[in-house]
Design an enzyme around this catalytic site. Structure first.
Site, PDB file in Angstrom:
ATOM      1  N   ARG A 163       3.123  -0.646  26.357  1.00 55.62           N
ATOM      2  CA  ARG A 163       2.253   0.354  24.791  1.00 55.62           C
ATOM      3  C   ARG A 163       2.103   1.540  24.396  1.00 55.62           C
ATOM      4  NH1 ARG A 163      -3.640  -0.929  23.654  1.00 55.62           N
ATOM      5  NH2 ARG A 163      -4.209   0.551  24.838  1.00 55.62           N
TER       6      ARG A 163
ATOM      7  N   THR B 262      -9.486   5.712  15.179  1.00 58.34           N
ATOM      8  CA  THR B 262     -10.456   6.992  16.815  1.00 58.34           C
ATOM      9  C   THR B 262     -10.117   5.456  17.161  1.00 58.34           C
ATOM     10  OG1 THR B 262     -12.471   5.135  16.524  1.00 58.34           O
ATOM     11  CG2 THR B 262     -12.834   7.548  15.317  1.00 58.34           C
TER      12      THR B 262
ATOM     13  N   ASN C 132       1.039  -0.974   0.357  1.00 56.39           N
ATOM     14  CA  ASN C 132       0.071  -0.097  -0.150  1.00 56.39           C
ATOM     15  C   ASN C 132       0.839   1.183  -0.006  1.00 56.39           C
ATOM     16  OD1 ASN C 132      -2.665  -0.348   0.529  1.00 56.39           O
ATOM     17  ND2 ASN C 132      -2.402  -1.916   1.970  1.00 56.39           N
TER      18      ASN C 132
ATOM     19  N   LEU D  95      -3.062   1.152  18.815  1.00 56.13           N
ATOM     20  CA  LEU D  95      -2.529   2.384  19.338  1.00 56.13           C
ATOM     21  C   LEU D  95      -3.299   2.759  20.567  1.00 56.13           C
ATOM     22  CD1 LEU D  95      -1.486   3.967  15.230  1.00 56.13           C
ATOM     23  CD2 LEU D  95      -0.167   3.611  17.402  1.00 56.13           C
TER      24      LEU D  95
ATOM     25  N   MET E 111       1.098  -2.607  12.458  1.00 51.05           N
ATOM     26  CA  MET E 111       0.242  -3.998  12.594  1.00 51.05           C
ATOM     27  C   MET E 111       0.190  -4.154  14.165  1.00 51.05           C
ATOM     28  SD  MET E 111      -1.477  -5.468  10.056  1.00 51.05           S
ATOM     29  CE  MET E 111      -1.768  -6.623  10.871  1.00 51.05           C
TER      30      MET E 111
ATOM     31  N   GLU F 298      -7.190  -2.289  -2.160  1.00 47.78           N
ATOM     32  CA  GLU F 298      -6.527  -1.278  -1.628  1.00 47.78           C
ATOM     33  C   GLU F 298      -5.849  -0.972  -2.160  1.00 47.78           C
ATOM     34  OE1 GLU F 298      -4.772  -3.122   2.194  1.00 47.78           O
ATOM     35  OE2 GLU F 298      -6.893  -4.964   1.919  1.00 47.78           O
TER      36      GLU F 298
ATOM     37  N   HIS G 214      -8.067  -1.179   5.901  1.00 46.58           N
ATOM     38  CA  HIS G 214      -8.561  -2.303   6.223  1.00 46.58           C
ATOM     39  C   HIS G 214      -9.457  -3.083   6.110  1.00 46.58           C
ATOM     40  CE1 HIS G 214      -9.274  -4.779  10.108  1.00 46.58           C
ATOM     41  NE2 HIS G 214     -11.086  -5.200   8.598  1.00 46.58           N
TER      42      HIS G 214
ATOM     43  N   LEU H 156     -11.336   0.455  17.327  1.00 48.24           N
ATOM     44  CA  LEU H 156     -10.412  -0.766  16.801  1.00 48.24           C
ATOM     45  C   LEU H 156     -11.494  -0.771  15.444  1.00 48.24           C
ATOM     46  CD1 LEU H 156      -7.221  -1.508  16.270  1.00 48.24           C
ATOM     47  CD2 LEU H 156      -8.458  -3.774  16.701  1.00 48.24           C
TER      48      LEU H 156
HETATM   49  C1  GRF Z   1      -3.162  -4.876   3.611  1.00 47.08           C
HETATM   50  O1  GRF Z   1      -3.796  -5.577   3.813  1.00 47.08           O
HETATM   51  C2  GRF Z   1      -3.828  -3.831   5.152  1.00 47.08           C
HETATM   52  O2  GRF Z   1      -5.275  -4.226   4.737  1.00 47.08           O
HETATM   53  C3  GRF Z   1      -4.007  -4.756   6.310  1.00 47.08           C
HETATM   54  O3  GRF Z   1      -2.439  -5.014   6.107  1.00 47.08           O
HETATM   55  C4  GRF Z   1      -1.990  -5.314   4.303  1.00 47.08           C
HETATM   56  C5  GRF Z   1      -0.576  -4.611   5.045  1.00 47.08           C
HETATM   57  O4  GRF Z   1      -0.394  -5.210   2.879  1.00 47.08           O
HETATM   58  N1  GRF Z   1      -3.892  -3.939   7.278  1.00 47.08           N
HETATM   59  P1  GRF Z   1       1.586  -4.128   3.009  1.00 47.08           P
HETATM   60  O5  GRF Z   1       2.044  -4.413   4.192  1.00 47.08           O
HETATM   61  O6  GRF Z   1       0.305  -2.943   2.296  1.00 47.08           O
HETATM   62  O7  GRF Z   1       1.437  -4.387   1.637  1.00 47.08           O
END
Ligand code: GRF
Length: 231
Positions: free
Chosen positions: A81, A157, A30, A109, A106, A190, A125, A160
């Site tokens: 955290r 927000t 992404n 927060l 991942m 995405e 997401h 989650l």
């Molecule tokens: C994506 O599917 C995103 O929606 C999720 O984790 C994945 C991350 O993929 N939160 P990348 O690291 O952008 O390839």
């Protein structure tokens, strides 16, 4: 410890453009979509810094190869955290972002971090929220036999995966799909959706009204219904 500015940004920035800080944990596809959109002048902003909580995230190499500035804030180097969130906020603040994008970040927060960037932090997401918040979205969608799946970009927000929805993209679930084939189809969506959502933010098209996001200029005529019949 934060390792900030591990590489100088070698790209020419348009200083008039909104500054975007991208948080990643892994692959970074992404992020690659955002950088490509920026190169093609369709992002409406500039990726100022990429921050990862893992030094071995492949997305960091990708960012470096594109000449982006990178930082690592390793969550394992912080006892709690809150301590991690505070170190992360310090690095993110230093990049002076107009927008923070969680692109495969991942870590959950905490409320202090989320509040700090309220109204200027987006997440992508891999499901059509509010369906399937959390992890293993493709496996759960397949197990439920849904015909339509997809992805969502939303404001972050404290709740989650439940922040106001900026945009969604739907894909069909095809006969014979497994987690990998479905994930690949959603990921391709995405890569279209996230740069478009970031552009809408950067060009001032988004207004949050309670739980809803109003997108100015959004088409109001009804699209053709998407119908995915049983195979
Ligand atoms: C994506 O599917 C995103 O929606 C999720 O984790 C994945 C991350 O993929 N939160 P990348 O690291 O952008 O390839």
């Amino acid at each position: 410890m934060a390792r900030a500015g591990a590489a100088a940004d070698s790209r020419a920035h348009d200083v008039t453009q909104p500054r975007i800080t991208v948080l990643i944990s892994g692959r970074g596809s992404n992020l690659a979509a955002l950088l490509e959109a920026e190169r093609e002048a369709r992002l409406g902003g500039t990726v100022a810094t990429v921050v990862s909580n893992r030094a071995d995230a492949p997305g960091l190499a990708l960012a470096l190869a594109q000449g982006a500035r990178i930082s690592v804030v390793d969550h394992r180097a912080h006892g709690s955290r809150d301590a991690f969130d505070a170190a992360l906020a310090e690095v993110v603040d230093r990049s002076q972002p107009d927008l923070v994008v969680l692109a495969g970040f991942m870590r959950i927060l905490g409320p202090a971090f989320v509040d700090r960037y309220a109204g200027r932090m987006l997440n992508v997401h891999p499901s059509l929220l509010p369906a399937y918040p959390g992890l293993d979205t493709h496996r759960r969608a397949l197990a439920d036999g849904v015909r339509i799946h997809g992805c969502t970009v939303h404001f972050v927000t404290a709740d989650l995966d439940h922040g106001p929805i900026v945009g969604q993209a739907a894909v069909a679930v095809l006969p014979g799909d497994d987690e990998a084939t479905l994930a690949a189809r959603v990921l391709a969506a995405e890569h279209q959706l996230l740069p478009a959502a970031v552009r809408a933010f950067c060009t001032g098209k988004l207004a949050v009204d309670g739980r809803r996001v109003v997108v100015s200029g959004e088409r109001t005529s009804a699209p053709r219904p998407l119908f995915v019949p049983a195979a």
